[in-house]
Write a protein that holds these residues in place. Structure first.
Motif, PDB file in Angstrom:
ATOM      1  N   MET A   1      -4.218   1.315  -0.135  1.00 37.31           N
ATOM      2  CA  MET A   1      -3.394   0.929  -0.986  1.00 37.31           C
ATOM      3  C   MET A   1      -3.152   1.305  -2.392  1.00 37.31           C
ATOM      4  SD  MET A   1      -4.824  -3.069  -0.406  1.00 37.31           S
ATOM      5  CE  MET A   1      -3.821  -4.124  -1.458  1.00 37.31           C
TER       6      MET A   1
ATOM      7  N   LYS B   1      -0.210   1.157  -5.196  1.00 39.44           N
ATOM      8  CA  LYS B   1      -0.259  -0.067  -5.758  1.00 39.44           C
ATOM      9  C   LYS B   1      -1.329  -0.128  -6.908  1.00 39.44           C
ATOM     10  CE  LYS B   1       0.804  -2.363  -1.548  1.00 39.44           C
ATOM     11  NZ  LYS B   1       1.108  -3.493  -0.889  1.00 39.44           N
ATOM     12  N   SER B   2      -0.938  -0.953  -7.642  1.00 40.04           N
ATOM     13  CA  SER B   2      -1.943  -1.238  -9.102  1.00 40.04           C
ATOM     14  C   SER B   2      -3.266  -2.156  -8.865  1.00 40.04           C
ATOM     15  CB  SER B   2      -1.056  -2.200 -10.133  1.00 40.04           C
ATOM     16  OG  SER B   2      -0.891  -3.449  -9.721  1.00 40.04           O
ATOM     17  N   ARG B   3      -4.115  -1.791  -9.438  1.00 36.10           N
ATOM     18  CA  ARG B   3      -5.311  -2.344  -9.621  1.00 36.10           C
ATOM     19  C   ARG B   3      -5.197  -4.115  -9.414  1.00 36.10           C
ATOM     20  NH1 ARG B   3     -10.236  -3.304 -10.957  1.00 36.10           N
ATOM     21  NH2 ARG B   3     -11.295  -4.043 -12.759  1.00 36.10           N
ATOM     22  N   ASP B   4      -4.361  -4.728 -10.178  1.00 36.38           N
ATOM     23  CA  ASP B   4      -4.165  -5.960 -10.045  1.00 36.38           C
ATOM     24  C   ASP B   4      -3.598  -6.427  -8.782  1.00 36.38           C
ATOM     25  OD1 ASP B   4      -4.987  -6.329 -12.509  1.00 36.38           O
ATOM     26  OD2 ASP B   4      -2.772  -6.329 -13.483  1.00 36.38           O
ATOM     27  N   GLU B   5      -2.746  -5.503  -8.292  1.00 32.95           N
ATOM     28  CA  GLU B   5      -2.086  -5.814  -6.878  1.00 32.95           C
ATOM     29  C   GLU B   5      -3.236  -5.676  -5.828  1.00 32.95           C
ATOM     30  OE1 GLU B   5       2.424  -4.439  -6.908  1.00 32.95           O
ATOM     31  OE2 GLU B   5       0.988  -2.939  -7.026  1.00 32.95           O
ATOM     32  N   ILE B   6      -4.079  -4.919  -5.909  1.00 31.52           N
ATOM     33  CA  ILE B   6      -5.169  -4.696  -5.025  1.00 31.52           C
ATOM     34  C   ILE B   6      -6.154  -5.844  -4.972  1.00 31.52           C
ATOM     35  CG2 ILE B   6      -7.172  -3.337  -4.339  1.00 31.52           C
ATOM     36  CD1 ILE B   6      -5.424  -0.577  -5.236  1.00 31.52           C
TER      37      ILE B   6
ATOM     38  N   ALA C   1      -5.574  -8.922  -6.214  1.00 32.87           N
ATOM     39  CA  ALA C   1      -5.076 -10.110  -5.722  1.00 32.87           C
ATOM     40  C   ALA C   1      -5.043 -10.088  -4.074  1.00 32.87           C
ATOM     41  CB  ALA C   1      -3.708 -10.043  -6.399  1.00 32.87           C
ATOM     42  N   PHE C   2      -4.645  -8.961  -3.704  1.00 32.88           N
ATOM     43  CA  PHE C   2      -4.635  -9.004  -1.976  1.00 32.88           C
ATOM     44  C   PHE C   2      -5.900  -9.347  -1.636  1.00 32.88           C
ATOM     45  CE2 PHE C   2      -5.907  -6.588   1.638  1.00 32.88           C
ATOM     46  CZ  PHE C   2      -4.895  -6.874   2.716  1.00 32.88           C
TER      47      PHE C   2
END
Length: 158
Positions: free
Chosen positions: A76, A81-86, A88-89
């Motif tokens: 990711m 992808k950003s830290r927050d996106e990772i 959140a996933f």
């Protein structure tokens, strides 16, 4: 002579297994062009909990699931992808338990307040038990028990 070959073969097998385990566990496989991105990756997997070990981070765990999650986080991050996106996933997939510090919300109250609740209940039960024991007087010895005690005490005094 045959025994030496068997010992050498066993030692070789153990060494190969140890090397295979160490190779599967190493974080050196996860590299980025930017050293800051590598540091960000290591920080992130250090803040995520292994789902199998539960008290180890993804960075420190040797479990197969942890290795898979490290690969997933790496993939990711490679995709940009950003830290927050990772995060959140992973939370959407595995729940707040994957975080070492889950957010304070009704679904995580047991994680935050459960230990205090259990200690409080244990302390209350201990206090209640001690109070009950204090309120119950020791029964007096019967005449037969007093005579038997006196007999035992005179025997040990000889």
């Amino acid at each position: 002579m045959k025994q030496h070959y068997q010992l050498a073969a066993a030692a070789l097998l153990i060494s190969l297994l140890a090397i295979g385990t160490a190779a599967a566990y190493t974080l050196e496989n996860f590299t980025f062009d930017d050293p800051a991105r590598t540091a960000e990756f290591r920080t992130l997997i250090g803040e995520l909990r292994c789902l199998v070990c539960q008290n180890e981070s993804l960075a420190g765990s040797q479990a197969g699931v942890a290795q898979d999650l490290r690969k997933e986080v790496y993939r990711m991050m490679q995709e940009g992808k950003s830290r927050d996106e990772i995060v959140a996933f992973l939370v959407a997939r595995y729940g707040d338990f994957v975080l070492y510090e889950p957010p304070l919300k009704p679904a995580t109250y047991i994680l935050w307040f459960g230990p205090f609740l259990f200690v409080g209940i244990g302390g209350w039960l201990l206090w209640r038990t001690l109070q009950r024991d204090k309120a119950t007087p020791e029964p007096d010895l019967t005449a037969a028990e007093q005579a038997r005690l006196q007999q035992l005490l005179t025997k040990t005094g000889d």
